[in-house]
Design a protein around this motif. Structure first.
Motif, mmCIF file in Angstrom:
data_model
loop_
_atom_site.group_PDB
_atom_site.id
_atom_site.type_symbol
_atom_site.label_atom_id
_atom_site.label_comp_id
_atom_site.label_asym_id
_atom_site.label_seq_id
_atom_site.Cartn_x
_atom_site.Cartn_y
_atom_site.Cartn_z
ATOM 1 N N GLY B 53 -2.524 7.691 8.609
ATOM 2 C CA GLY B 53 -3.290 6.465 8.399
ATOM 3 C C GLY B 53 -4.786 6.703 8.574
ATOM 4 N N VAL B 55 -6.466 9.499 7.991
ATOM 5 C CA VAL B 55 -6.984 10.199 6.804
ATOM 6 C C VAL B 55 -7.096 9.209 5.637
ATOM 7 C CG1 VAL B 55 -6.474 11.979 5.091
ATOM 8 C CG2 VAL B 55 -6.045 12.426 7.509
ATOM 9 N N TRP B 56 -6.046 8.445 5.455
ATOM 10 C CA TRP B 56 -6.004 7.452 4.358
ATOM 11 C C TRP B 56 -7.204 6.512 4.470
ATOM 12 C CZ3 TRP B 56 -0.605 5.401 2.628
ATOM 13 C CH2 TRP B 56 -0.742 4.493 1.572
ATOM 14 N N ARG B 57 -7.445 6.031 5.670
ATOM 15 C CA ARG B 57 -8.519 5.062 5.894
ATOM 16 C C ARG B 57 -9.888 5.712 5.724
ATOM 17 N NH1 ARG B 57 -6.298 3.157 10.163
ATOM 18 N NH2 ARG B 57 -7.169 4.799 11.443
ATOM 19 N N ARG B 58 -10.065 6.866 6.364
ATOM 20 C CA ARG B 58 -11.392 7.513 6.339
ATOM 21 C C ARG B 58 -11.782 7.899 4.913
ATOM 22 N NH1 ARG B 58 -14.265 12.334 6.729
ATOM 23 N NH2 ARG B 58 -16.028 12.202 8.163
ATOM 24 N N GLU B 59 -10.794 8.412 4.173
ATOM 25 C CA GLU B 59 -11.079 8.833 2.799
ATOM 26 C C GLU B 59 -11.051 7.654 1.822
ATOM 27 O OE1 GLU B 59 -11.961 11.992 2.001
ATOM 28 O OE2 GLU B 59 -11.926 12.333 4.170
ATOM 29 N N ARG B 60 -10.623 6.527 2.319
ATOM 30 C CA ARG B 60 -10.545 5.299 1.506
ATOM 31 C C ARG B 60 -9.789 5.575 0.198
ATOM 32 N NH1 ARG B 60 -16.115 2.502 1.152
ATOM 33 N NH2 ARG B 60 -14.781 0.811 0.452
ATOM 34 N N LEU B 61 -8.588 6.150 0.383
ATOM 35 C CA LEU B 61 -7.843 6.675 -0.763
ATOM 36 C C LEU B 61 -7.375 5.594 -1.730
ATOM 37 C CD1 LEU B 61 -5.739 9.431 1.041
ATOM 38 C CD2 LEU B 61 -7.755 9.729 -0.402
ATOM 39 N N THR B 62 -7.237 4.376 -1.248
ATOM 40 C CA THR B 62 -6.756 3.331 -2.157
ATOM 41 C C THR B 62 -7.741 2.164 -2.247
ATOM 42 O OG1 THR B 62 -5.382 2.621 -0.288
ATOM 43 C CG2 THR B 62 -4.292 3.830 -2.043
ATOM 44 N N ARG B 81 -2.933 -3.265 -11.300
ATOM 45 C CA ARG B 81 -3.993 -2.934 -10.336
ATOM 46 C C ARG B 81 -4.422 -4.187 -9.568
ATOM 47 N NH1 ARG B 81 -5.749 0.727 -6.876
ATOM 48 N NH2 ARG B 81 -8.004 0.810 -6.699
ATOM 49 N N TYR B 84 -1.966 -4.865 -6.851
ATOM 50 C CA TYR B 84 -2.170 -3.964 -5.715
ATOM 51 C C TYR B 84 -3.400 -4.383 -4.889
ATOM 52 C CZ TYR B 84 -3.419 -0.332 -2.703
ATOM 53 O OH TYR B 84 -3.777 0.304 -1.554
ATOM 54 N N TRP B 87 -2.859 -7.180 -2.487
ATOM 55 C CA TRP B 87 -2.229 -6.746 -1.227
ATOM 56 C C TRP B 87 -3.247 -6.029 -0.329
ATOM 57 C CZ3 TRP B 87 2.079 -4.566 -4.752
ATOM 58 C CH2 TRP B 87 3.036 -5.552 -4.987
ATOM 59 N N HIS B 88 -4.034 -5.178 -0.965
ATOM 60 C CA HIS B 88 -5.013 -4.383 -0.212
ATOM 61 C C HIS B 88 -6.029 -5.299 0.498
ATOM 62 C CE1 HIS B 88 -7.437 -0.789 0.617
ATOM 63 N NE2 HIS B 88 -8.499 -1.426 0.143
ATOM 64 N N VAL B 92 -3.417 -5.777 3.820
ATOM 65 C CA VAL B 92 -4.045 -4.669 4.560
ATOM 66 C C VAL B 92 -5.365 -5.180 5.156
ATOM 67 C CG1 VAL B 92 -5.019 -2.337 4.380
ATOM 68 C CG2 VAL B 92 -2.968 -2.931 3.072
ATOM 69 N N PHE B 96 -13.804 -3.039 4.232
ATOM 70 C CA PHE B 96 -14.858 -2.480 3.374
ATOM 71 C C PHE B 96 -14.776 -3.077 1.964
ATOM 72 C CE2 PHE B 96 -13.347 0.732 6.472
ATOM 73 C CZ PHE B 96 -14.393 0.583 7.369
#
Lengths: 215, 140
Positions: B53, B55-62, B81, B84, B87-88, B92, B96
Protein backbone atom coordinates in the motif's frame (compact mmCIF):
# COMPACT_ATOMS: atom_id res chain seq x y z
CA UNK A 1 5.01 35.92 -17.53
CA UNK A 2 7.31 34.61 -20.25
CA UNK A 3 5.99 34.48 -23.81
CA UNK A 4 6.41 30.73 -24.18
CA UNK A 5 3.26 28.69 -23.67
CA UNK A 6 3.32 25.70 -21.35
CA UNK A 7 6.78 24.47 -20.50
CA UNK A 8 7.42 20.85 -19.68
CA UNK A 9 8.09 20.03 -16.05
CA UNK A 10 11.74 19.21 -16.74
CA UNK A 11 12.36 22.47 -18.57
CA UNK A 12 10.54 24.44 -15.91
CA UNK A 13 12.59 22.90 -13.11
CA UNK A 14 15.83 23.39 -15.01
CA UNK A 15 15.02 27.06 -15.45
CA UNK A 16 13.99 27.46 -11.81
CA UNK A 17 17.26 25.83 -10.73
CA UNK A 18 19.07 28.48 -12.78
CA UNK A 19 17.16 31.24 -11.00
CA UNK A 20 14.65 32.12 -13.73
CA UNK A 21 11.95 34.17 -12.00
CA UNK A 22 9.48 33.76 -14.89
CA UNK A 23 9.74 30.01 -14.61
CA UNK A 24 9.28 30.22 -10.84
CA UNK A 25 6.12 32.33 -11.26
CA UNK A 26 4.82 29.78 -13.78
CA UNK A 27 5.52 26.89 -11.43
CA UNK A 28 3.65 28.64 -8.62
CA UNK A 29 0.69 29.39 -10.88
CA UNK A 30 0.57 25.79 -12.05
CA UNK A 31 0.58 24.12 -8.64
CA UNK A 32 -0.65 26.53 -5.95
CA UNK A 33 -4.36 25.82 -6.41
CA UNK A 34 -4.14 22.07 -5.91
CA UNK A 35 -1.75 22.46 -2.95
CA UNK A 36 -4.07 24.97 -1.35
CA UNK A 37 -7.06 22.65 -1.81
CA UNK A 38 -5.10 19.77 -0.25
CA UNK A 39 -3.94 21.76 2.79
CA UNK A 40 -7.23 23.64 3.32
CA UNK A 41 -9.12 20.35 3.49
CA UNK A 42 -7.16 19.68 6.69
CA UNK A 43 -6.79 23.11 8.26
CA UNK A 44 -10.36 24.17 7.51
CA UNK A 45 -8.99 27.69 7.13
CA UNK A 46 -7.74 29.05 3.82
CA UNK A 47 -5.60 31.78 5.37
CA UNK A 48 -3.69 29.25 7.45
CA UNK A 49 -3.55 26.98 4.41
CA UNK A 50 -1.99 29.77 2.35
CA UNK A 51 0.79 30.13 4.92
CA UNK A 52 1.51 26.40 4.68
CA UNK A 53 1.54 26.48 0.88
CA UNK A 54 3.91 29.43 1.06
CA UNK A 55 6.25 27.33 3.24
CA UNK A 56 5.86 24.49 0.74
CA UNK A 57 7.17 26.60 -2.14
CA UNK A 58 10.07 27.82 0.01
CA UNK A 59 10.71 24.17 0.94
CA UNK A 60 10.87 23.21 -2.73
CA UNK A 61 13.52 25.82 -3.45
CA UNK A 62 15.55 24.79 -0.41
CA UNK A 63 15.43 21.10 -1.32
CA UNK A 64 15.82 21.50 -5.08
CA UNK A 65 19.48 20.35 -5.17
CA UNK A 66 18.44 17.02 -3.58
CA UNK A 67 15.23 16.51 -5.54
CA UNK A 68 15.15 13.22 -7.45
CA UNK A 69 13.81 14.35 -10.83
CA UNK A 70 12.46 10.89 -11.60
CA UNK A 71 9.67 11.66 -9.14
CA UNK A 72 6.83 13.73 -10.58
CA UNK A 73 6.95 17.31 -9.34
CA UNK A 74 3.32 17.26 -8.21
CA UNK A 75 3.94 14.25 -5.95
CA UNK A 76 7.06 15.87 -4.54
CA UNK A 77 5.20 19.12 -3.80
CA UNK A 78 2.36 17.22 -2.12
CA UNK A 79 4.88 15.40 0.08
CA UNK A 80 6.51 18.69 1.14
CA UNK A 81 3.07 20.15 1.83
CA UNK A 82 2.17 17.06 3.89
CA UNK A 83 5.30 17.54 6.03
CA UNK A 84 4.58 21.23 6.58
CA UNK A 85 0.97 20.42 7.37
CA UNK A 86 1.97 17.72 9.87
CA UNK A 87 4.24 20.24 11.64
CA UNK A 88 1.40 22.74 11.76
CA UNK A 89 -0.97 20.12 13.19
CA UNK A 90 1.59 19.07 15.81
CA UNK A 91 2.05 22.68 16.93
CA UNK A 92 -1.71 22.82 17.48
CA UNK A 93 -1.59 19.45 19.25
CA UNK A 94 -3.95 17.90 16.72
CA UNK A 95 -1.25 15.38 15.84
CA UNK A 96 0.87 13.58 18.44
CA UNK A 97 4.62 13.94 18.67
CA UNK A 98 5.92 10.40 18.33
CA UNK A 99 8.47 8.85 20.69
CA UNK A 100 11.97 8.58 19.27
CA UNK A 101 12.48 5.44 17.21
CA UNK A 102 15.38 4.42 19.43
CA UNK A 103 13.01 4.24 22.42
CA UNK A 104 10.79 1.65 20.77
CA UNK A 105 10.80 -2.10 20.77
CA UNK A 106 11.39 -2.77 17.08
CA UNK A 107 10.77 -6.49 17.01
CA UNK A 108 12.03 -7.70 13.64
CA UNK A 109 12.84 -4.21 12.41
CA UNK A 110 16.48 -3.21 12.49
CA UNK A 111 17.05 0.51 12.18
CA UNK A 112 20.39 1.77 10.96
CA UNK A 113 22.75 2.03 13.89
CA UNK A 114 25.01 5.07 14.19
CA UNK A 115 27.83 2.59 14.80
CA UNK A 116 27.56 1.18 11.27
CA UNK A 117 30.09 2.47 8.76
CA UNK A 118 28.73 5.10 6.38
CA UNK A 119 29.56 2.97 3.32
CA UNK A 120 27.49 0.10 4.68
CA UNK A 121 24.54 2.39 5.29
CA UNK A 122 24.88 3.81 1.79
CA UNK A 123 25.00 0.33 0.25
CA UNK A 124 22.00 -0.65 2.30
CA UNK A 125 20.20 2.50 1.13
CA UNK A 126 20.97 1.71 -2.50
CA UNK A 127 19.80 -1.86 -2.11
CA UNK A 128 16.58 -0.71 -0.49
CA UNK A 129 15.99 1.73 -3.29
CA UNK A 130 16.47 -0.99 -5.92
CA UNK A 131 14.14 -3.32 -4.07
CA UNK A 132 11.55 -0.61 -3.64
CA UNK A 133 11.77 0.24 -7.32
CA UNK A 134 11.43 -3.40 -8.33
CA UNK A 135 8.23 -3.74 -6.32
CA UNK A 136 6.91 -0.43 -7.66
CA UNK A 137 7.58 -1.50 -11.26
CA UNK A 138 5.90 -4.88 -10.74
CA UNK A 139 2.87 -3.31 -9.10
CA UNK A 140 2.57 -0.66 -11.81
CA UNK A 141 2.73 -3.35 -14.48
CA UNK A 142 0.04 -5.52 -12.91
CA UNK A 143 -2.33 -2.64 -12.16
CA UNK A 144 -1.77 -1.13 -15.59
CA UNK A 145 -2.69 -4.43 -17.24
CA UNK A 146 -5.82 -4.80 -15.15
CA UNK A 147 -6.93 -1.25 -15.89
CA UNK A 148 -6.25 -1.71 -19.62
CA UNK A 149 -8.39 -4.84 -19.54
CA UNK A 150 -11.21 -2.92 -17.86
CA UNK A 151 -10.82 -4.84 -14.59
CA UNK A 152 -11.49 -1.68 -12.61
CA UNK A 153 -13.40 -3.37 -9.82
CA UNK A 154 -10.47 -5.69 -9.18
CA UNK A 155 -8.10 -2.70 -8.93
CA UNK A 156 -10.46 -0.78 -6.64
CA UNK A 157 -10.86 -3.90 -4.51
CA UNK A 158 -7.09 -4.30 -4.00
CA UNK A 159 -6.67 -0.56 -3.45
CA UNK A 160 -9.26 -0.50 -0.66
CA UNK A 161 -7.65 -3.54 0.97
CA UNK A 162 -4.01 -2.55 0.70
CA UNK A 163 -3.98 1.25 0.51
CA UNK A 164 -6.90 2.00 2.83
CA UNK A 165 -6.60 -1.13 4.95
CA UNK A 166 -10.29 -2.02 4.74
CA UNK A 167 -11.45 -5.47 5.81
CA UNK A 168 -12.60 -7.96 3.16
CA UNK A 169 -16.17 -7.68 4.37
CA UNK A 170 -16.24 -3.86 4.03
CA UNK A 171 -14.75 -4.00 0.55
CA UNK A 172 -17.22 -6.66 -0.55
CA UNK A 173 -20.15 -4.53 0.62
CA UNK A 174 -18.83 -1.32 -0.97
CA UNK A 175 -18.10 -2.85 -4.38
CA UNK A 176 -20.91 -5.36 -4.57
CA UNK A 177 -18.59 -8.37 -4.55
CA UNK A 178 -18.68 -11.59 -2.57
CA UNK A 179 -16.13 -11.87 0.23
CA UNK A 180 -14.65 -14.83 -1.64
CA UNK A 181 -14.15 -12.69 -4.75
CA UNK A 182 -12.42 -10.03 -2.64
CA UNK A 183 -10.10 -12.64 -1.11
CA UNK A 184 -9.38 -14.08 -4.58
CA UNK A 185 -8.47 -10.66 -5.99
CA UNK A 186 -6.05 -10.01 -3.18
CA UNK A 187 -4.56 -13.48 -3.45
CA UNK A 188 -4.01 -13.03 -7.18
CA UNK A 189 -2.17 -9.74 -6.70
CA UNK A 190 -0.03 -11.07 -3.85
CA UNK A 191 0.84 -14.20 -5.85
CA UNK A 192 1.89 -12.14 -8.87
CA UNK A 193 4.08 -9.94 -6.68
CA UNK A 194 5.61 -12.93 -4.91
CA UNK A 195 6.48 -14.41 -8.29
CA UNK A 196 8.15 -11.17 -9.25
CA UNK A 197 10.17 -11.05 -6.02
CA UNK A 198 11.30 -14.65 -6.62
CA UNK A 199 12.26 -14.05 -10.26
CA UNK A 200 14.17 -10.88 -9.40
CA UNK A 201 15.86 -12.66 -6.48
CA UNK A 202 14.86 -9.85 -4.16
CA UNK A 203 15.13 -10.25 -0.42
CA UNK A 204 11.75 -11.33 1.00
CA UNK A 205 12.75 -9.61 4.29
CA UNK A 206 12.03 -6.23 2.74
CA UNK A 207 8.49 -7.25 1.80
CA UNK A 208 7.14 -9.10 4.87
CA UNK A 209 3.56 -8.32 3.87
CA UNK A 210 3.84 -10.63 0.87
CA UNK A 211 4.48 -13.56 3.19
CA UNK A 212 2.43 -12.66 6.25
CA UNK A 213 -0.97 -12.24 4.71
CA UNK A 214 -2.97 -14.78 2.76
CA UNK A 215 0.06 -16.94 3.33
CA UNK B 1 -11.78 2.47 16.68
CA UNK B 2 -10.45 -0.33 14.48
CA UNK B 3 -7.20 0.72 12.85
CA UNK B 4 -4.67 -1.42 11.03
CA UNK B 5 -1.11 -0.67 10.01
CA UNK B 6 -2.04 0.26 6.44
CA UNK B 7 -4.24 3.06 7.68
CA UNK B 8 -1.73 4.23 10.25
CA UNK B 9 0.95 4.35 7.58
CA UNK B 10 -1.33 6.40 5.35
CA UNK B 11 -2.09 8.67 8.30
CA UNK B 12 1.63 9.37 8.78
CA UNK B 13 1.81 10.51 5.17
CA UNK B 14 -1.34 12.67 5.29
CA UNK B 15 -2.69 10.36 2.62
CA UNK B 16 -6.19 9.63 3.90
CA UNK B 17 -9.33 11.65 3.23
CA UNK B 18 -9.57 14.65 5.56
CA UNK B 19 -12.56 13.27 7.44
CA UNK B 20 -10.74 10.03 8.25
CA UNK B 21 -7.59 11.93 9.24
CA UNK B 22 -9.66 13.92 11.76
CA UNK B 23 -11.20 10.75 13.21
CA UNK B 24 -7.77 9.18 13.71
CA UNK B 25 -6.41 12.36 15.31
CA UNK B 26 -9.28 12.22 17.79
CA UNK B 27 -8.61 8.54 18.53
CA UNK B 28 -4.92 9.24 19.08
CA UNK B 29 -5.71 11.95 21.61
CA UNK B 30 -7.61 9.44 23.73
CA UNK B 31 -5.44 6.35 23.34
CA UNK B 32 -1.79 6.22 24.41
CA UNK B 33 -1.45 2.63 23.14
CA UNK B 34 -2.51 3.76 19.68
CA UNK B 35 0.17 6.47 19.73
CA UNK B 36 2.71 3.76 20.56
CA UNK B 37 1.47 1.65 17.63
CA UNK B 38 1.72 4.63 15.34
CA UNK B 39 5.30 5.16 16.47
CA UNK B 40 6.08 1.50 15.72
CA UNK B 41 4.67 1.83 12.22
CA UNK B 42 6.79 4.97 11.70
CA UNK B 43 9.83 3.07 12.93
CA UNK B 44 9.23 0.18 10.52
CA UNK B 45 9.01 2.62 7.61
CA UNK B 46 12.23 4.29 8.74
CA UNK B 47 13.96 0.92 8.90
CA UNK B 48 13.19 0.27 5.22
CA UNK B 49 10.30 -2.17 5.42
CA UNK B 50 8.15 -1.70 2.34
CA UNK B 51 4.39 -2.17 2.27
CA UNK B 52 2.47 -2.72 -0.94
CA UNK B 53 0.00 0.00 0.00
CA UNK B 54 2.88 2.36 0.78
CA UNK B 55 4.43 1.85 -2.65
CA UNK B 56 1.04 2.13 -4.36
CA UNK B 57 0.30 5.38 -2.55
CA UNK B 58 3.74 6.98 -2.87
CA UNK B 59 3.97 6.21 -6.58
CA UNK B 60 0.33 7.21 -7.03
CA UNK B 61 -0.07 4.22 -9.32
CA UNK B 62 -3.79 4.63 -9.87
CA UNK B 63 -4.20 8.39 -9.50
CA UNK B 64 -5.77 10.35 -12.33
CA UNK B 65 -3.84 12.85 -14.39
CA UNK B 66 -4.95 16.46 -14.31
CA UNK B 67 -6.35 16.10 -17.85
CA UNK B 68 -8.31 13.03 -16.86
CA UNK B 69 -9.82 14.85 -13.89
CA UNK B 70 -10.82 17.67 -16.24
CA UNK B 71 -12.58 15.14 -18.47
CA UNK B 72 -14.15 13.59 -15.39
CA UNK B 73 -15.65 16.96 -14.48
CA UNK B 74 -16.88 17.51 -18.01
CA UNK B 75 -18.40 14.03 -18.07
CA UNK B 76 -16.43 13.03 -21.16
CA UNK B 77 -14.33 10.27 -19.63
CA UNK B 78 -14.57 6.69 -20.83
CA UNK B 79 -17.27 4.97 -18.69
CA UNK B 80 -14.94 2.30 -17.34
CA UNK B 81 -12.33 4.85 -16.25
CA UNK B 82 -15.05 7.07 -14.85
CA UNK B 83 -16.40 4.23 -12.74
CA UNK B 84 -12.92 3.53 -11.39
CA UNK B 85 -12.29 7.22 -10.59
CA UNK B 86 -15.61 7.39 -8.75
CA UNK B 87 -14.33 4.66 -6.43
CA UNK B 88 -10.88 6.20 -6.17
CA UNK B 89 -12.31 9.58 -5.18
CA UNK B 90 -15.27 8.50 -3.10
CA UNK B 91 -14.23 5.24 -1.41
CA UNK B 92 -10.43 5.35 -1.39
CA UNK B 93 -10.80 9.10 -0.87
CA UNK B 94 -7.42 9.92 -2.44
CA UNK B 95 -6.68 13.38 -0.99
CA UNK B 96 -4.38 14.32 -3.87
CA UNK B 97 -6.90 13.60 -6.62
CA UNK B 98 -9.61 15.23 -4.51
CA UNK B 99 -7.44 18.34 -4.18
CA UNK B 100 -6.91 18.49 -7.93
CA UNK B 101 -10.61 18.11 -8.53
CA UNK B 102 -11.46 20.83 -5.97
CA UNK B 103 -8.94 23.12 -7.61
CA UNK B 104 -10.38 22.53 -11.08
CA UNK B 105 -13.87 23.27 -9.78
CA UNK B 106 -12.70 26.39 -7.96
CA UNK B 107 -10.98 27.71 -11.09
CA UNK B 108 -14.41 27.95 -12.68
CA UNK B 109 -15.79 30.13 -9.90
CA UNK B 110 -12.85 32.11 -8.45
CA UNK B 111 -12.10 35.58 -9.80
CA UNK B 112 -8.80 35.83 -11.73
CA UNK B 113 -7.83 38.86 -9.58
CA UNK B 114 -8.06 36.82 -6.41
CA UNK B 115 -5.91 33.98 -7.66
CA UNK B 116 -3.42 36.45 -9.15
CA UNK B 117 -3.08 38.28 -5.81
CA UNK B 118 -2.42 34.97 -4.05
CA UNK B 119 0.14 33.86 -6.62
CA UNK B 120 1.93 37.18 -6.37
CA UNK B 121 2.16 36.74 -2.60
CA UNK B 122 3.60 33.23 -2.97
CA UNK B 123 6.07 34.56 -5.51
CA UNK B 124 7.21 37.55 -3.46
CA UNK B 125 7.70 35.53 -0.27
CA UNK B 126 9.80 32.87 -1.97
CA UNK B 127 11.68 34.53 -4.82
CA UNK B 128 14.53 35.56 -2.50
CA UNK B 129 15.50 31.88 -2.25
CA UNK B 130 15.99 31.46 -6.00
CA UNK B 131 19.56 31.31 -7.30
CA UNK B 132 20.49 34.83 -8.37
CA UNK B 133 21.69 34.25 -11.93
CA UNK B 134 18.43 33.87 -13.87
CA UNK B 135 16.10 36.34 -15.66
CA UNK B 136 14.28 38.72 -13.31
CA UNK B 137 10.60 39.65 -13.40
CA UNK B 138 10.27 43.46 -13.61
CA UNK B 139 7.87 43.63 -10.67
CA UNK B 140 10.08 41.52 -8.37
Amino acid sequence: MNKTAIRSEDVLLEQVARGDQFAWAELIARFEGRLLAFVASRTGDRTEAEDIVQETFCGLLTSLPNYDRRRPLESYLFSIAAHKLADWLRRRQRRPSLPLASMLDHGAAEPASPARPASSIARSGERRHLQYQALADALAQILGQWLDQGLTRKVACCELLLVRGWANKEVAAALGLSEQAVANNKFELIEKLRGHVRRQRLSPDVFPELYERNG
Amino acid sequence: MELNDAELEAFLHEALPAERMAEIEQALRDDAALVQRLAQVASLIDSGVVSIGGVWRRERLTCASRDELGSYLLGTLDPSRREYLDWHLRLVGCPFCRANLDDLRRQQSESPERSETRRRKFFQTSVGRLPRSGPKKPSA
